[in-house]
Motif scaffolding. Structure first.
Motif, short mmCIF file in Angstrom:
data_model
loop_
_atom_site.label_atom_id
_atom_site.label_comp_id
_atom_site.label_asym_id
_atom_site.label_seq_id
_atom_site.Cartn_x
_atom_site.Cartn_y
_atom_site.Cartn_z
N LEU A 29 -19.60 -5.11 16.98
CA LEU A 29 -19.65 -5.91 15.76
C LEU A 29 -18.48 -5.56 14.83
O LEU A 29 -17.85 -6.45 14.24
CB LEU A 29 -20.98 -5.68 15.04
N LEU A 30 -18.16 -4.27 14.72
CA LEU A 30 -17.01 -3.86 13.90
C LEU A 30 -15.72 -4.46 14.42
O LEU A 30 -14.86 -4.91 13.65
CB LEU A 30 -16.91 -2.33 13.88
N ALA A 31 -15.55 -4.49 15.76
CA ALA A 31 -14.33 -5.05 16.34
C ALA A 31 -14.21 -6.54 16.03
O ALA A 31 -13.13 -7.03 15.64
CB ALA A 31 -14.33 -4.81 17.85
N PHE A 32 -15.31 -7.29 16.20
CA PHE A 32 -15.27 -8.73 15.91
C PHE A 32 -14.97 -8.98 14.44
O PHE A 32 -14.16 -9.84 14.09
CB PHE A 32 -16.61 -9.38 16.28
N HIS A 33 -15.63 -8.23 13.56
CA HIS A 33 -15.46 -8.45 12.12
C HIS A 33 -14.05 -8.07 11.67
O HIS A 33 -13.46 -8.73 10.81
CB HIS A 33 -16.49 -7.61 11.37
N SER A 34 -13.48 -7.03 12.27
CA SER A 34 -12.11 -6.64 11.93
C SER A 34 -11.12 -7.71 12.40
O SER A 34 -10.13 -7.99 11.72
CB SER A 34 -11.79 -5.29 12.58
N ALA A 35 -11.39 -8.30 13.58
CA ALA A 35 -10.51 -9.38 14.06
C ALA A 35 -10.53 -10.56 13.10
O ALA A 35 -9.49 -11.15 12.79
CB ALA A 35 -10.97 -9.82 15.46
N LEU A 36 -11.72 -10.92 12.60
CA LEU A 36 -11.81 -12.02 11.64
C LEU A 36 -11.09 -11.68 10.35
O LEU A 36 -10.43 -12.54 9.76
CB LEU A 36 -13.29 -12.33 11.37
N SER A 37 -11.17 -10.44 9.91
CA SER A 37 -10.46 -10.02 8.69
C SER A 37 -8.95 -10.19 8.87
O SER A 37 -8.27 -10.74 8.00
CB SER A 37 -10.80 -8.55 8.38
N ASP A 38 -8.40 -9.74 10.01
CA ASP A 38 -6.95 -9.88 10.25
C ASP A 38 -6.55 -11.35 10.27
O ASP A 38 -5.50 -11.73 9.72
CB ASP A 38 -6.59 -9.22 11.59
N TYR A 39 -7.37 -12.18 10.93
CA TYR A 39 -7.03 -13.60 11.04
C TYR A 39 -7.03 -14.28 9.66
O TYR A 39 -6.08 -14.99 9.31
CB TYR A 39 -8.01 -14.30 11.96
N LEU A 40 -8.09 -14.05 8.86
CA LEU A 40 -8.17 -14.70 7.55
C LEU A 40 -7.06 -14.23 6.63
O LEU A 40 -6.47 -15.04 5.89
CB LEU A 40 -9.54 -14.42 6.93
N ASP A 41 -6.74 -12.93 6.64
CA ASP A 41 -5.66 -12.44 5.79
C ASP A 41 -4.32 -13.08 6.15
O ASP A 41 -3.54 -13.47 5.28
CB ASP A 41 -5.55 -10.92 5.91
N ALA A 42 -4.07 -13.22 7.47
CA ALA A 42 -2.80 -13.83 7.90
C ALA A 42 -2.73 -15.30 7.47
O ALA A 42 -1.67 -15.78 7.00
CB ALA A 42 -2.65 -13.71 9.42
N ARG A 55 -2.48 -12.64 -3.59
CA ARG A 55 -1.57 -12.21 -2.51
C ARG A 55 -1.35 -10.69 -2.55
O ARG A 55 -1.28 -10.03 -1.51
CB ARG A 55 -0.23 -12.93 -2.63
N LYS A 56 -1.25 -10.14 -3.76
CA LYS A 56 -1.06 -8.70 -3.89
C LYS A 56 -2.26 -7.94 -3.34
O LYS A 56 -2.12 -6.89 -2.69
CB LYS A 56 -0.82 -8.35 -5.36
N ALA A 57 -3.46 -8.46 -3.56
CA ALA A 57 -4.67 -7.80 -3.05
C ALA A 57 -4.67 -7.77 -1.53
O ALA A 57 -5.09 -6.80 -0.91
CB ALA A 57 -5.91 -8.52 -3.57
N ILE A 58 -4.18 -8.86 -0.90
CA ILE A 58 -4.09 -8.88 0.56
C ILE A 58 -3.07 -7.86 1.04
O ILE A 58 -3.33 -7.06 1.95
CB ILE A 58 -3.72 -10.29 1.05
N ASP A 59 -1.87 -7.86 0.42
CA ASP A 59 -0.79 -6.97 0.86
C ASP A 59 -1.16 -5.50 0.67
O ASP A 59 -0.77 -4.65 1.49
CB ASP A 59 0.49 -7.30 0.09
N GLU A 60 -1.89 -5.18 -0.41
CA GLU A 60 -2.23 -3.79 -0.68
C GLU A 60 -3.54 -3.35 -0.03
O GLU A 60 -3.93 -2.20 -0.14
CB GLU A 60 -2.33 -3.58 -2.20
#
Length: 308
Positions: A29-42, A55-60
């Motif tokens: 579950l952690l792996a799936f949720h982390s993948a979704l986090s990377d995708y949404l941030d990008a 944008r600063k919150a995403i970058d930091e």
């Protein structure tokens, strides 16, 4: 392979190896949720609808999941129901990451993996390629499908959400011929239709029995007859879309922080909608329901209203 694809594939591998191991399922579950986090941030970085602070919150790396999911809904990456589901999963993920036990099943975790893979627009190659992972994601393994799969080369066997979607689209486009069982079903429908026509014809040829006229109602009977009443039928609903971490709970007030009623909620449980107006609170629409002798508030996205 991108980081998102790598995390999704690792999540499915963990589900396949986990069996009944709750720690491995929690790691998946952690792996799936982390993948979704990377995708949404990008995707959010590419959006022109974000301001400089966002944008600063995403970058930091300081963006919370509530902010991330809300922004994703605002720019069209998530629907309201998808946003609510992601935030519920995040609460389960946070609990597991802080040492709480994980109570989700392999089926529910694999289903969330399929959900993430679909949101991230991953190709079918990112989904699992073995029948064990497919059984974990669907919970159903039909004997006819299993018999066919054993006769095919392993390299041609596709499973997972995208493979099934591709097969449905191909069948709708006429690329996959209809099966023999489908043709037999059509023939059975045609036979039943002919039988129905024959019965209707016989009924038309049979003379109807003369109707027995009833005596007209007297003034007294009309006076004592009770007026017709329109009793509303209670509206039913079923519990759906619960997070994989455990049961849901009715709340005493429309808030995720409110105390809960004693009865646990599970997927498929039938509840009765009570005659109270919905309430919008904490970004969620709440409905007042009754089940097992208890009344309480339930998020509307967890209700399939009017289902049998």
């Amino acid at each position: 392979m991108t980081r998102v694809e790598d995390k999704v594939r690792r999540g499915f591998d963990l589900v396949q190896r986990a069996g009944e191991d709750s720690d491995l399922l929690g790691a998946a579950l952690l792996a799936f949720h982390s993948a979704l986090s990377d995708y949404l941030d990008a995707e959010l970085r590419r959006s022109s609808l974000l301001n400089d602070a966002e944008r600063k919150a995403i970058d930091e790396g300081t963006m919370t999941w509530l902010m991330r999911a809300t922004l994703a809904q605002r720019v069209g990456l998530l629907t309201e129901k998808q946003r609510d589901r992601v935030l519920e999963i995040n609460r389960v993920r946070t609990g597991f990451a802080h040492g709480e036990g994980f109570a989700g099943s392999a089926r529910s975790v694999a289903a969330y993996g399929e959900f993430v893979a679909d949101l991230c627009n991953l190709s079918p190659s990112a989904a699992p390629h073995d029948t064990a992972a497919r059984r974990a994601s669907t919970g159903v393994h039909r004997a006819t499908v299993g018999a066919t799969a054993t006769a095919r080369p392993a390299a041609t066997t596709e499973s997972g959400f995208h493979a099934r979607v591709g097969e449905r689209k191909a069948r709708q486009a006429g690329l996959i011929p209809e099966s023999g069982s489908f043709r037999m079903a059509l023939a059975a429908v045609a036979v039943l239709f002919l039988i129905a026509l024959a019965v209707i014809g016989l009924q038309q040829l049979t003379p109807a029995a003369p109707a027995i006229s009833s005596a007209p109602p007297t003034a007294l009977s009309a006076a004592i007859a009770p007026p017709p009443t329109n009793t509303p039928t209670p509206q039913k609903a079923r519990i759906v879309n619960l997070p994989p971490g455990g049961p849901g709970w009715l709340r005493t007030t429309p808030s995720f922080r409110a105390p809960t009623q004693p009865i646990p909620l599970s997927d498929g449980l039938e509840v009765t909608l009570l005659d109270r107006d919905p309430v919008d609170a904490e970004g969620t629409r709440w409905r007042f329901v009754s089940v097992g002798g208890y009344d309480g508030w339930c998020p509307e996205h967890n209700l399939a209203i009017g289902s049998d």
